[in-house]
Design a protein around this motif. Structure first.
Motif, PDB file in Angstrom:
ATOM      1  N   HIS A  88      16.000  -0.307  -6.664  1.00 44.23           N
ATOM      2  CA  HIS A  88      15.437  -0.283  -5.372  1.00 44.23           C
ATOM      3  C   HIS A  88      16.623  -0.333  -4.260  1.00 44.23           C
ATOM      4  O   HIS A  88      17.715  -1.233  -4.350  1.00 44.23           O
ATOM      5  CB  HIS A  88      14.499  -1.319  -5.083  1.00 44.23           C
ATOM      6  CG  HIS A  88      13.007  -0.882  -5.630  1.00 44.23           C
ATOM      7  ND1 HIS A  88      11.951  -1.727  -5.692  1.00 44.23           N
ATOM      8  CD2 HIS A  88      12.269   0.212  -5.886  1.00 44.23           C
ATOM      9  CE1 HIS A  88      10.849  -1.251  -5.977  1.00 44.23           C
ATOM     10  NE2 HIS A  88      11.168   0.128  -6.153  1.00 44.23           N
ATOM     11  N   ASP A 101      16.879  -1.964  -1.424  1.00 43.71           N
ATOM     12  CA  ASP A 101      17.304  -3.308  -0.741  1.00 43.71           C
ATOM     13  C   ASP A 101      18.201  -3.827  -1.696  1.00 43.71           C
ATOM     14  O   ASP A 101      19.087  -4.954  -1.233  1.00 43.71           O
ATOM     15  CB  ASP A 101      15.961  -4.047  -0.386  1.00 43.71           C
ATOM     16  CG  ASP A 101      15.212  -4.185  -1.540  1.00 43.71           C
ATOM     17  OD1 ASP A 101      15.157  -3.379  -2.339  1.00 43.71           O
ATOM     18  OD2 ASP A 101      14.404  -5.281  -1.629  1.00 43.71           O
ATOM     19  N   HIS A 149       8.636  -5.072 -12.492  1.00 42.42           N
ATOM     20  CA  HIS A 149       8.651  -4.581 -10.891  1.00 42.42           C
ATOM     21  C   HIS A 149       8.447  -3.373 -10.611  1.00 42.42           C
ATOM     22  O   HIS A 149       8.489  -2.618  -9.577  1.00 42.42           O
ATOM     23  CB  HIS A 149       9.974  -4.902 -10.239  1.00 42.42           C
ATOM     24  CG  HIS A 149      10.013  -4.915  -9.044  1.00 42.42           C
ATOM     25  ND1 HIS A 149       9.063  -5.433  -8.021  1.00 42.42           N
ATOM     26  CD2 HIS A 149      10.795  -4.250  -7.903  1.00 42.42           C
ATOM     27  CE1 HIS A 149       9.514  -5.319  -6.928  1.00 42.42           C
ATOM     28  NE2 HIS A 149      10.355  -4.643  -6.855  1.00 42.42           N
ATOM     29  N   ASP A 180      13.664  -9.247  -8.628  1.00 44.08           N
ATOM     30  CA  ASP A 180      12.285  -8.793  -8.262  1.00 44.08           C
ATOM     31  C   ASP A 180      11.327  -8.822  -9.416  1.00 44.08           C
ATOM     32  O   ASP A 180      11.529  -8.019 -10.239  1.00 44.08           O
ATOM     33  CB  ASP A 180      12.059  -7.687  -7.386  1.00 44.08           C
ATOM     34  CG  ASP A 180      12.766  -7.560  -5.897  1.00 44.08           C
ATOM     35  OD1 ASP A 180      13.342  -8.632  -5.673  1.00 44.08           O
ATOM     36  OD2 ASP A 180      12.648  -6.619  -5.149  1.00 44.08           O
ATOM     37  N   PHE A 240       5.611 -12.882  -0.791  1.00 44.22           N
ATOM     38  CA  PHE A 240       4.945 -12.738  -0.011  1.00 44.22           C
ATOM     39  C   PHE A 240       4.137 -14.247   0.222  1.00 44.22           C
ATOM     40  O   PHE A 240       4.178 -14.844  -0.977  1.00 44.22           O
ATOM     41  CB  PHE A 240       3.911 -11.543  -0.084  1.00 44.22           C
ATOM     42  CG  PHE A 240       4.219 -10.207   0.142  1.00 44.22           C
ATOM     43  CD1 PHE A 240       4.211  -9.694   1.193  1.00 44.22           C
ATOM     44  CD2 PHE A 240       4.774  -9.343  -1.188  1.00 44.22           C
ATOM     45  CE1 PHE A 240       5.019  -8.379   1.462  1.00 44.22           C
ATOM     46  CE2 PHE A 240       5.159  -8.320  -0.877  1.00 44.22           C
ATOM     47  CZ  PHE A 240       5.260  -7.664   0.640  1.00 44.22           C
ATOM     48  N   LEU A 255      -1.388  -7.546  -1.650  1.00 42.71           N
ATOM     49  CA  LEU A 255      -0.040  -6.782  -1.271  1.00 42.71           C
ATOM     50  C   LEU A 255       1.063  -7.098  -2.229  1.00 42.71           C
ATOM     51  O   LEU A 255       1.874  -6.257  -3.039  1.00 42.71           O
ATOM     52  CB  LEU A 255       0.582  -7.036   0.214  1.00 42.71           C
ATOM     53  CG  LEU A 255       1.947  -6.353   0.313  1.00 42.71           C
ATOM     54  CD1 LEU A 255       1.698  -4.569   0.076  1.00 42.71           C
ATOM     55  CD2 LEU A 255       2.183  -6.523   1.825  1.00 42.71           C
ATOM     56  N   ARG A 259       0.056  -5.595  -5.715  1.00 42.68           N
ATOM     57  CA  ARG A 259       0.370  -4.040  -5.313  1.00 42.68           C
ATOM     58  C   ARG A 259       1.937  -3.639  -5.393  1.00 42.68           C
ATOM     59  O   ARG A 259       2.160  -2.603  -6.061  1.00 42.68           O
ATOM     60  CB  ARG A 259      -0.291  -3.696  -3.915  1.00 42.68           C
ATOM     61  CG  ARG A 259      -1.860  -3.088  -4.051  1.00 42.68           C
ATOM     62  CD  ARG A 259      -2.236  -2.014  -2.984  1.00 42.68           C
ATOM     63  NE  ARG A 259      -1.658  -2.405  -2.004  1.00 42.68           N
ATOM     64  CZ  ARG A 259      -2.155  -3.106  -0.944  1.00 42.68           C
ATOM     65  NH1 ARG A 259      -3.387  -3.660  -1.249  1.00 42.68           N
ATOM     66  NH2 ARG A 259      -1.878  -3.483   0.188  1.00 42.68           N
ATOM     67  N   SER A 260       2.734  -4.253  -4.625  1.00 46.57           N
ATOM     68  CA  SER A 260       4.050  -4.114  -4.770  1.00 46.57           C
ATOM     69  C   SER A 260       4.584  -4.828  -5.991  1.00 46.57           C
ATOM     70  O   SER A 260       6.150  -4.742  -6.072  1.00 46.57           O
ATOM     71  CB  SER A 260       4.652  -4.520  -3.494  1.00 46.57           C
ATOM     72  OG  SER A 260       4.345  -5.993  -2.965  1.00 46.57           O
ATOM     73  N   HIS A 302       5.393  -7.948  -6.812  1.00 47.48           N
ATOM     74  CA  HIS A 302       6.253  -9.093  -6.434  1.00 47.48           C
ATOM     75  C   HIS A 302       5.329 -10.403  -6.666  1.00 47.48           C
ATOM     76  O   HIS A 302       4.002 -10.197  -7.548  1.00 47.48           O
ATOM     77  CB  HIS A 302       6.240  -9.123  -4.972  1.00 47.48           C
ATOM     78  CG  HIS A 302       7.410  -8.466  -4.500  1.00 47.48           C
ATOM     79  ND1 HIS A 302       8.868  -8.447  -4.864  1.00 47.48           N
ATOM     80  CD2 HIS A 302       7.564  -7.098  -3.971  1.00 47.48           C
ATOM     81  CE1 HIS A 302       9.476  -7.812  -4.465  1.00 47.48           C
ATOM     82  NE2 HIS A 302       8.678  -6.683  -3.760  1.00 47.48           N
ATOM     83  N   HIS A 324      14.020 -13.621  -1.647  1.00 46.57           N
ATOM     84  CA  HIS A 324      13.158 -12.652  -1.381  1.00 46.57           C
ATOM     85  C   HIS A 324      11.980 -12.821  -0.524  1.00 46.57           C
ATOM     86  O   HIS A 324      11.150 -11.804  -0.677  1.00 46.57           O
ATOM     87  CB  HIS A 324      12.908 -11.772  -2.745  1.00 46.57           C
ATOM     88  CG  HIS A 324      12.961 -10.256  -2.564  1.00 46.57           C
ATOM     89  ND1 HIS A 324      11.789  -9.339  -2.010  1.00 46.57           N
ATOM     90  CD2 HIS A 324      13.756  -9.357  -3.084  1.00 46.57           C
ATOM     91  CE1 HIS A 324      12.212  -8.251  -2.073  1.00 46.57           C
ATOM     92  NE2 HIS A 324      13.304  -8.154  -2.505  1.00 46.57           N
ATOM     93  N   LYS A 368       9.797 -12.201   2.441  1.00 42.35           N
ATOM     94  CA  LYS A 368       9.634 -11.089   3.501  1.00 42.35           C
ATOM     95  C   LYS A 368       9.934 -11.772   4.698  1.00 42.35           C
ATOM     96  O   LYS A 368       9.257 -12.970   5.312  1.00 42.35           O
ATOM     97  CB  LYS A 368       8.278 -10.368   3.252  1.00 42.35           C
ATOM     98  CG  LYS A 368       8.164  -9.518   2.078  1.00 42.35           C
ATOM     99  CD  LYS A 368       9.204  -8.307   2.257  1.00 42.35           C
ATOM    100  CE  LYS A 368       9.083  -7.414   0.839  1.00 42.35           C
ATOM    101  NZ  LYS A 368       9.705  -6.251   0.998  1.00 42.35           N
TER     102      LYS A 368
END
Ligand SMILES: Nc1ncnc2c1ncn2[C@@H]1O[C@@H]2COP(=O)(O)O[C@H]2[C@H]1O
Length: 255
Positions: free
Chosen positions: A56, A58, A139, A160, A186, A193, A196-197, A199, A222, A224
């Motif tokens: 990814h 980032d 991930h 991640d 998060f 979320l 879904r992502s 994390h 990590h 956000k």
């Protein structure tokens, strides 16, 4: 071993937020997010190895830029250690002659700026006294974490990852663990979320933590931008026994 946090945020913005990059001593990177851009040119040129958790942007944003900046000053290629699956992504989508030049072949195939070294989950690679071992992660794209071991102790960087029992099994088998860096991207209010992502949020992390606090320090990465206070409040509620501390850009840990 000296571990310097160049970046550990889930995003960018202002002085506090740089994406993932950990500097081990002065010659090894784990990931090359935007935190790498704060190193001066001499420091960039000293980096001989990079261990990639996943492809990814980032986590690899500064890799192509640093190769172009210091490649010609260096006597040998930067060795990028990653799984074959991650190498395939980086070759197909980054070092493809379109998004960026293929520095595995230039300036010449005999003396490139970059070479890849495969390291699969469970494999280890010694660089001096430091032993880097790839650990399981989940991930959504091929991903690993790393244990970095020295004769005086180890740290683990989970990268991640969402819920991953195999990672925690591996962590439980590390007797000399000093620092455990895991993500909580998060807050619990964003649990859907986080899922879904792929994390974690504090409640998902807490469900995986050992019942008893270990001898290691728990460091959180990590998060956000904009969610730091809320995420730490959640963590203090659900994981208080582990006394979690938020990792910050500029932090230094020694083992
Ligand atoms: N399904 C999704 N909905 C909204 N945002 C997402 C989704 N999947 C990924 N992301 C975001 O995209 C980001 C990609 O990098 P990260 O994994 O750090 O964090 C991820 C999330 O912030």
């Amino acid at each position: 071993m000296k571990l310097t946090v160049l970046g550990c945020s889930g995003g960018i913005g202002g002085d506090a937020h740089r994406t993932t990059a950990l500097l081990v001593d002065d010659d090894v990177l784990i990931d090359a997010g935007t935190g790498v851009a704060d190193l001066d040119i001499d420091a960039l040129a000293r980096i001989d190895h990079m261990f990639v958790t996943h492809a990814h942007i980032d986590h690899i944003a500064c890799l192509p830029l640093m190769l172009d900046t210091v490649g010609a000053r260096r006597a040998k290629p930067l060795v990028v250690h990653c799984t074959v699956a991650t190498e395939a992504i980086l070759r197909a989508h980054l070092f493809n002659g379109l998004l960026w030049p293929d520095f595995t072949r230039i300036p010449s195939p005999n003396r490139p700026f970059l070479c890849f070294a495969p390291l699969e989950e469970g494999d280890s690679c010694a660089i001096g006294e430091r032993i880097f071992t790839a650990l399981p992660a989940e991930h959504g794209v091929p991903a690993v974490g790393y244990r970095v071991a020295t004769p005086r102790g180890s740290f683990v960087f989970g990268g991640d990852s969402t819920t991953c029992p195999a990672f925690w099994d591996a962590v439980a088998r590390i007797p000399d663990l000093r620092y455990l860096i895991v993500e909580a991207a998060f807050p619990d209010s964003q649990r859907e979320l986080a899922i879904r992502s792929e994390h974690l949020c504090p409640a998902l992390l807490a469900a995986q933590l050992p019942v008893h606090a270990g001898a290691f320090q728990l460091l959180i990465s990590h998060v956000k931008p904009g969610y730091a206070d809320e995420t730490m409040r959640d963590l203090q509620r659900v994981a208080a026994r582990h006394a979690p501390v938020m990792l910050a850009r500029g932090d230094v840990y020694r083992i």
